[in-house]
Scaffold this motif. Structure first.
Motif, PDB file in Angstrom:
ATOM      1  N   GLY A  21      47.183  25.563  48.167  1.00 55.12           N
ATOM      2  CA  GLY A  21      47.466  26.890  48.683  1.00 55.12           C
ATOM      3  C   GLY A  21      48.844  27.392  48.320  1.00 55.12           C
ATOM      4  O   GLY A  21      49.252  28.479  48.742  1.00 55.12           O
ATOM      5  N   ALA A  22      49.590  26.631  47.513  1.00 54.61           N
ATOM      6  CA  ALA A  22      50.946  27.017  47.128  1.00 54.61           C
ATOM      7  C   ALA A  22      50.919  27.869  45.863  1.00 54.61           C
ATOM      8  O   ALA A  22      49.957  27.840  45.089  1.00 54.61           O
ATOM      9  N   VAL A  23      51.998  28.618  45.657  1.00 52.83           N
ATOM     10  CA  VAL A  23      52.146  29.402  44.433  1.00 52.83           C
ATOM     11  C   VAL A  23      52.624  28.471  43.322  1.00 52.83           C
ATOM     12  O   VAL A  23      53.688  27.849  43.437  1.00 52.83           O
ATOM     13  N   ALA A  24      51.839  28.363  42.264  1.00 58.47           N
ATOM     14  CA  ALA A  24      52.170  27.467  41.159  1.00 58.47           C
ATOM     15  C   ALA A  24      53.033  28.150  40.111  1.00 58.47           C
ATOM     16  O   ALA A  24      53.790  27.487  39.402  1.00 58.47           O
ATOM     17  N   ALA A  25      52.933  29.467  39.991  1.00 62.93           N
ATOM     18  CA  ALA A  25      53.685  30.201  38.977  1.00 62.93           C
ATOM     19  C   ALA A  25      53.566  31.690  39.271  1.00 62.93           C
ATOM     20  O   ALA A  25      52.810  32.112  40.164  1.00 62.93           O
ATOM     21  N   LEU A  26      54.309  32.490  38.522  1.00 66.15           N
ATOM     22  CA  LEU A  26      54.232  33.942  38.609  1.00 66.15           C
ATOM     23  C   LEU A  26      53.921  34.509  37.236  1.00 66.15           C
ATOM     24  O   LEU A  26      54.588  34.168  36.254  1.00 66.15           O
ATOM     25  N   GLU A  27      52.895  35.349  37.175  1.00 62.92           N
ATOM     26  CA  GLU A  27      52.631  36.070  35.935  1.00 62.92           C
ATOM     27  C   GLU A  27      53.365  37.413  36.002  1.00 62.92           C
ATOM     28  O   GLU A  27      53.305  38.121  37.004  1.00 62.92           O
ATOM     29  N   ARG A  61      66.435  38.450  36.579  1.00 63.91           N
ATOM     30  CA  ARG A  61      67.164  39.326  37.499  1.00 63.91           C
ATOM     31  C   ARG A  61      66.694  39.128  38.939  1.00 63.91           C
ATOM     32  O   ARG A  61      67.464  39.308  39.888  1.00 63.91           O
ATOM     33  N   ARG A  62      65.433  38.793  39.111  1.00 65.74           N
ATOM     34  CA  ARG A  62      64.900  38.578  40.454  1.00 65.74           C
ATOM     35  C   ARG A  62      65.212  37.192  40.998  1.00 65.74           C
ATOM     36  O   ARG A  62      64.882  36.875  42.139  1.00 65.74           O
ATOM     37  N   GLU A  63      65.802  36.335  40.145  1.00 66.04           N
ATOM     38  CA  GLU A  63      66.260  35.005  40.546  1.00 66.04           C
ATOM     39  C   GLU A  63      65.147  34.149  41.134  1.00 66.04           C
ATOM     40  O   GLU A  63      65.345  33.423  42.103  1.00 66.04           O
ATOM     41  N   THR A  64      63.962  34.239  40.584  1.00 65.89           N
ATOM     42  CA  THR A  64      62.880  33.368  41.036  1.00 65.89           C
ATOM     43  C   THR A  64      62.971  32.012  40.344  1.00 65.89           C
ATOM     44  O   THR A  64      63.312  31.928  39.154  1.00 65.89           O
ATOM     45  N   LEU A  65      62.693  30.953  41.080  1.00 69.13           N
ATOM     46  CA  LEU A  65      62.719  29.600  40.521  1.00 69.13           C
ATOM     47  C   LEU A  65      61.348  29.151  40.043  1.00 69.13           C
ATOM     48  O   LEU A  65      61.216  28.069  39.458  1.00 69.13           O
ATOM     49  N   LEU A  66      60.334  29.956  40.308  1.00 73.17           N
ATOM     50  CA  LEU A  66      58.973  29.548  39.961  1.00 73.17           C
ATOM     51  C   LEU A  66      58.756  29.585  38.450  1.00 73.17           C
ATOM     52  O   LEU A  66      59.375  30.386  37.740  1.00 73.17           O
ATOM     53  N   PRO A  67      57.860  28.745  37.929  1.00 71.43           N
ATOM     54  CA  PRO A  67      57.466  28.855  36.521  1.00 71.43           C
ATOM     55  C   PRO A  67      56.880  30.232  36.248  1.00 71.43           C
ATOM     56  O   PRO A  67      56.339  30.889  37.149  1.00 71.43           O
ATOM     57  N   PRO A 243      55.384  23.602  41.355  1.00 74.16           N
ATOM     58  CA  PRO A 243      56.501  23.825  40.420  1.00 74.16           C
ATOM     59  C   PRO A 243      57.688  22.941  40.791  1.00 74.16           C
ATOM     60  O   PRO A 243      57.947  22.682  41.973  1.00 74.16           O
ATOM     61  N   ALA A 244      58.394  22.485  39.785  1.00 75.56           N
ATOM     62  CA  ALA A 244      59.571  21.650  40.010  1.00 75.56           C
ATOM     63  C   ALA A 244      60.839  22.481  39.884  1.00 75.56           C
ATOM     64  O   ALA A 244      60.924  23.387  39.055  1.00 75.56           O
ATOM     65  N   ALA A 245      61.836  22.189  40.725  1.00 76.66           N
ATOM     66  CA  ALA A 245      63.164  22.780  40.580  1.00 76.66           C
ATOM     67  C   ALA A 245      63.956  21.887  39.635  1.00 76.66           C
ATOM     68  O   ALA A 245      64.238  20.720  39.955  1.00 76.66           O
ATOM     69  N   LEU A 246      64.283  22.397  38.461  1.00 78.17           N
ATOM     70  CA  LEU A 246      64.921  21.597  37.416  1.00 78.17           C
ATOM     71  C   LEU A 246      66.334  22.100  37.137  1.00 78.17           C
ATOM     72  O   LEU A 246      66.594  23.308  37.118  1.00 78.17           O
ATOM     73  N   LEU A 247      67.239  21.147  36.906  1.00 78.75           N
ATOM     74  CA  LEU A 247      68.591  21.450  36.449  1.00 78.75           C
ATOM     75  C   LEU A 247      68.979  20.430  35.396  1.00 78.75           C
ATOM     76  O   LEU A 247      68.443  19.304  35.371  1.00 78.75           O
ATOM     77  N   PRO A 248      69.898  20.784  34.496  1.00 79.71           N
ATOM     78  CA  PRO A 248      70.342  19.808  33.485  1.00 79.71           C
ATOM     79  C   PRO A 248      70.960  18.586  34.155  1.00 79.71           C
ATOM     80  O   PRO A 248      71.527  18.671  35.254  1.00 79.71           O
ATOM     81  N   VAL A 352      55.889  18.733  40.287  1.00 83.71           N
ATOM     82  CA  VAL A 352      56.082  17.661  41.260  1.00 83.71           C
ATOM     83  C   VAL A 352      54.898  17.631  42.216  1.00 83.71           C
ATOM     84  O   VAL A 352      54.160  18.606  42.361  1.00 83.71           O
ATOM     85  N   VAL A 353      54.729  16.504  42.868  1.00 86.10           N
ATOM     86  CA  VAL A 353      53.692  16.331  43.887  1.00 86.10           C
ATOM     87  C   VAL A 353      54.370  15.892  45.176  1.00 86.10           C
ATOM     88  O   VAL A 353      55.260  15.027  45.158  1.00 86.10           O
TER      89      VAL A 353
END
Length: 549
Positions: A21-27, A61-67, A243-248, A352-353
């Motif tokens: 039921g989670a949002v996996a990405a944004l089109e 610009r919307r600063e979304t972290l989603l894929p 979706p995973a929150a990724l940083l270098p 991630v799971v």
């Protein structure tokens, strides 16, 4: 004079994971306020490429972290190749290529396939994910779809009424390792059908309509656990990927803190190397607790966040939910709240799971299974087996469906008592359960009837287990009758036709005295008596064989 960009706005529509039921990405969808920008983009590849780049910048610009999903025409890819404008926009936004899926849409007619495939290979080589968009409502050839080997296939919701087509596409996705999504879902019935067809993802106005601002709040209706299918014993980890929150990997603790405090829904951050391979895992609560301690911020803020991270726990995209639980168990109780990274064949993170999602889904699965178990034998009913038959049919897999019955069971109950009859049924159930494996599925239809699905090569061991055992009840010797229909790949469309062919074989087996086994094939009215009087003699009901009345 206004440029095309002045007359263009963008909207975001969530892609929903149907299991969690989670949002996996944004089109990101282009919404021109005037003019024919999209029609021009279809004719002008350079314009279409700039539209994709503009969509990516709008998301930044919307600063979304989603894929993110961005759309391009197939002709654009074939003409422009690597989509330089989009690549530059991804880099400028600080996003990673594998966080962006390129939805390749129709028309495909007259597009040079070789150039398209080379462009897709180049994008994939840089880490971008590829989606075949508009399948079922466009003109993508099946051969080209196979050669594209997309990471995701999007089906139009109109196809949900054609179950055989959707089932075939689901099989194609399973064999190629792709996810299946349904787009344009507008009703709860369509949502249930999408989930029942095996789709992992969906989008449409039912969940959330396109909106100017990104959202993670969606409506997902309560759905039955399955519609016409049986969940495999080990549900795929793909069903639970978030979706995973990724940083270098060189990110500072302050960068991680800003990300976590700005996104309360994020439970952890993965630090990845230049190839997207997880190197450290930062769990939200432990990290923030370390920074909130006395002098914690002064000690860690400007230092690498990796110092406050742990070795990432990872599973492959082909893992099952049970394998993820094994990984969690091996990590010790202090890390049970940590996300588990899902990685592709190259070790790159695809999401991630969360343990909570797995536990909830597996618990629901167990409750559903328990509700369908026969109280006497604790074996599933016929629905479980017939659902598995349909899954094997969809996979193009040959199988043998067998029916087993205790001869003269009414006389057993009348002569030895119902307690002895119940114990006999439990004994038969235990014997059949011992034969169960990935190649054998057992169900208790009710009374003294059992149903068994098996690979054809497992028939002889199965028959020996039930026909050669010295069965008895209340001191009375008891025999069994077994009827089997062998269904080569493609010989039956579903379990109903297999059951219809099995019915006369059951009558033929019951007409024989003593332990008996009758075996036939789908599409052939003759049968073979493998055990009992006349064993190994081919017969046909039309020629006066047993059960011909």
């Amino acid at each position: 004079m206004h440029s095309w960009s002045d007359r263009l706005r963008f909207a975001f529509q969530p892609v929903v994971n149907l299991a969690t039921g989670a949002v996996a990405a944004l089109e990101i969808l282009a919404r021109p306020e005037a003019g024919d920008v999209l029609a021009r983009a279809r004719r002008e590849p350079e314009l279409d490429g700039r539209l994709a780049a503009s969509a990516l910048r709008e998301a930044a610009r919307r600063e979304t972290l989603l894929p993110l999903h961005v759309n391009v025409f197939a002709g654009t890819l074939a003409d422009l190749g690597r989509l330089a404008a989009l690549r530059d926009a991804v880099r400028a936004a600080g996003r990673l290529p594998w966080e962006v899926t390129v939805d390749v849409g129709p028309p495909f007619t007259h597009v040079p396939h070789r150039a398209l495939l080379e462009a897709v290979a180049a994008l994939r080589g840089e880490g971008f994910r590829i989606c075949a968009d508009g399948v079922g409502d466009g003109d993508v050839p099946l051969r080209l779809l196979d050669e594209l080997a997309p990471d995701l296939v999007k089906l139009d919701a109109s196809l949900l009424t054609r179950t055989a087509t959707v089932r075939a596409m689901r099989t194609l996705c399973e064999e190629s390792g792709a996810l299946l999504a349904v787009e344009g879902v507008e009703t709860e019935l369509q949502c249930a059908a999408a989930r029942g067809a095996g789709a992992q993802l969906a989008q449409g106005d039912l969940f959330a309509p396109p909106a100017r601002l990104p959202t993670s709040e969606v409506y997902v209706p309560e759905l039955p656990g399955s519609v016409g299918t049986v969940r495999p014993a080990g549900p795929s980890v793909r069903e639970f990927v978030r979706p995973a929150a990724l940083l270098p990997e060189a990110a500072s603790a302050e960068q991680v803190r800003r990300l976590l405090t700005g996104a309360p829904e994020v439970s952890g951050v993965l630090l990845v190397d230049g190839d997207g391979v997880p190197v450290r895992s930062v769990q939200r609560d432990r990290f923030l607790l370390s920074l909130s301690a006395r002098y914690g911020h002064a000690l860690y803020a400007d230092r690498p966040a990796a110092r406050l991270g742990d070795r990432p726990r990872t599973v492959g995209v082909t893992a099952t939910a049970w394998e993820v639980l094994d990984v969690v168990a091996d990590g010790g109780h202090l890390r049970t709240a940590d996300d588990v990274a899902v990685v592709d064949d190259d070790g790159r993170c695809v999401g991630v799971v969360r343990l909570a999602d797995l536990v909830r889904a597996l618990a629901e699965s167990r409750v559903e299974q328990a509700a369908g178990l026969n109280p006497l034998t604790r074996l599933p009913g016929s629905d479980a087996v017939t659902g598995e038959v349909d899954r094997w049919v969809a996979q193009g897999r040959g199988f043998a469906l067998s029916w087993l019955d205790i001869d003269g069971f009414k006389q057993v109950n009348d002569g030895a008592g119902f307690a002895a009859g119940d114990e006999l049924i439990r004994s038969v159930g235990r014997t059949l359960a011992r034969t169960e494996s990935e190649a054998v599925r057992v169900g208790h239809i009710g009374g003294d009837d059992f149903l068994v699905l098996a690979d054809p090569e497992r028939l002889d061991p199965l028959a020996c287990a039930v026909l050669d055992a010295p069965w008895s009840a209340g001191g009375r010797a008891v025999t069994m009758s077994l009827a089997t229909v062998v269904c080569p790949p493609g010989s039956v469309p579903d379990h109903r036709q297999a059951a219809a062919r099995l019915a006369p074989l059951k009558q033929a087996a019951k007409a024989l005295s003593g332990a008996s086994w009758v075996c036939g094939r789908a599409g052939d009215e003759s049968f073979e008596v493998r055990r009992g009087p006349g064993a190994a003699a081919a017969a046909s009901p039309r020629e006066g064989a047993p059960g011909s009345s």
